[in-house]
Every structure is written in C-alpha cells, then in structure tokens.
Design an enzyme around this catalytic site. Sequence first.
Site, PDB file in Angstrom:
ATOM      1  N   CYS A  34       0.709  -1.131  -0.075  1.00  0.00           N
ATOM      2  CA  CYS A  34      -0.047  -0.034   0.163  1.00  0.00           C
ATOM      3  C   CYS A  34       0.907   1.222   0.036  1.00  0.00           C
ATOM      4  O   CYS A  34       0.326   2.467  -0.021  1.00  0.00           O
ATOM      5  CB  CYS A  34      -0.935  -0.025   1.193  1.00  0.00           C
ATOM      6  SG  CYS A  34      -2.005  -1.406   1.061  1.00  0.00           S
ATOM      7  N   HIS A  40      -1.997   3.253  -5.911  1.00  0.00           N
ATOM      8  CA  HIS A  40      -2.714   1.980  -5.970  1.00  0.00           C
ATOM      9  C   HIS A  40      -4.427   2.339  -5.905  1.00  0.00           C
ATOM     10  O   HIS A  40      -4.408   3.512  -5.216  1.00  0.00           O
ATOM     11  CB  HIS A  40      -2.231   0.636  -5.278  1.00  0.00           C
ATOM     12  CG  HIS A  40      -2.829   0.771  -3.901  1.00  0.00           C
ATOM     13  ND1 HIS A  40      -1.944   1.637  -2.723  1.00  0.00           N
ATOM     14  CD2 HIS A  40      -3.956   0.273  -2.997  1.00  0.00           C
ATOM     15  CE1 HIS A  40      -2.575   1.607  -1.620  1.00  0.00           C
ATOM     16  NE2 HIS A  40      -3.655   0.704  -1.683  1.00  0.00           N
ATOM     17  N   ASP A  80     -14.146  10.593  -6.482  1.00  0.00           N
ATOM     18  CA  ASP A  80     -14.148   9.467  -7.623  1.00  0.00           C
ATOM     19  C   ASP A  80     -13.128   9.819  -8.459  1.00  0.00           C
ATOM     20  O   ASP A  80     -13.228  10.936  -9.152  1.00  0.00           O
ATOM     21  CB  ASP A  80     -15.650   9.551  -8.294  1.00  0.00           C
ATOM     22  CG  ASP A  80     -15.849   8.276  -8.913  1.00  0.00           C
ATOM     23  OD1 ASP A  80     -15.401   7.280  -8.534  1.00  0.00           O
ATOM     24  OD2 ASP A  80     -16.652   8.507 -10.039  1.00  0.00           O
ATOM     25  N   HIS A  81     -12.567   9.009  -8.857  1.00  0.00           N
ATOM     26  CA  HIS A  81     -11.444   8.919 -10.059  1.00  0.00           C
ATOM     27  C   HIS A  81     -10.574   9.699  -9.651  1.00  0.00           C
ATOM     28  O   HIS A  81     -10.130  10.555 -10.641  1.00  0.00           O
ATOM     29  CB  HIS A  81     -12.290   8.955 -11.539  1.00  0.00           C
ATOM     30  CG  HIS A  81     -12.884   7.866 -11.944  1.00  0.00           C
ATOM     31  ND1 HIS A  81     -14.232   7.458 -11.325  1.00  0.00           N
ATOM     32  CD2 HIS A  81     -12.213   6.809 -12.778  1.00  0.00           C
ATOM     33  CE1 HIS A  81     -14.517   6.144 -12.125  1.00  0.00           C
ATOM     34  NE2 HIS A  81     -13.301   5.785 -12.861  1.00  0.00           N
TER      35      HIS A  81
END
Length: 135
Positions: A34, A40, A80-81
């Site tokens: 992580c 990631h 988001d994104h």
Amino acid sequence: MKVKVSRKAHFNAAHRLFRSDWSDEKNNAVFGLCSNPNFHGHNYDLIVSVYGEIDQETGFVIDLKILKDLINSEIEMAFDHKNLNVEVPEFKNLNPTAENIAVVIFNKLRPHIAMDKDLEVVLYETSRNFVTYSG
C-alpha cells in the site's frame, strides 16, 4: 422511536499509504504494498446512515433524494476517480487510510445533516475490509 435510514454509494480512487517523515524502508515495513510510490486504487463502497425520529408530517427521517444528492456533491464528486493524496485537499497532510477517509467523509457530511439526527459512515475498501465511524 428512532429509525436508521441508509444510502449506499460508490467511488473509485487511488492512494498511497505513507509518512513523508519516515524512510522508504519504514513505510514499506509498516504499509507494505500500500506504500507503492506509484499509488494503487480501490473500488470503495460507502454506506451513509442517518438515525432519527420519523417526521410526522413527511414520514421521513431524511428524504433519501436529499441524502443521495448530498453524498454525490460532497463525496462522489470530490473523491471519484481521484488520487486522494494529490487531488483531495483533506489528505494533503493526512494519510488516506480507510479510517481517515471515513472520518473525512463524516466531517464533510455532518454540517449538512440536522443536529437532532445521528450520522454513521461505513466505508468498504474491499469486500472484506471496512471501517465504521459515527463521530
């Protein structure tokens, strides 16, 4: 009589778990994969619940359309994104762990929910790993 009303939402985001004041070796030892410097991502599921008395006039604890729009404007549009470390101001100096993300979500929503209502945020980072925060 208190009733719990919930809305489920979803967002995709990238992050990296690390502390800038630690060496790469210590970050890797504590955060493992992580802590990848290239980040990631996760497909986060979010459940936002509001607890409160049923309004005798409307029959609602909270209008779910209002809750849907609030989650969309305050959370989905912001997260988001996105790369949480880079693009979300709340994580400029805060490690974007699932725990911290849940607290940030709660703090972004709390001012918009009537104070006589209780708020709970459940954030699934994976189908098996999730965090619950209620203030």
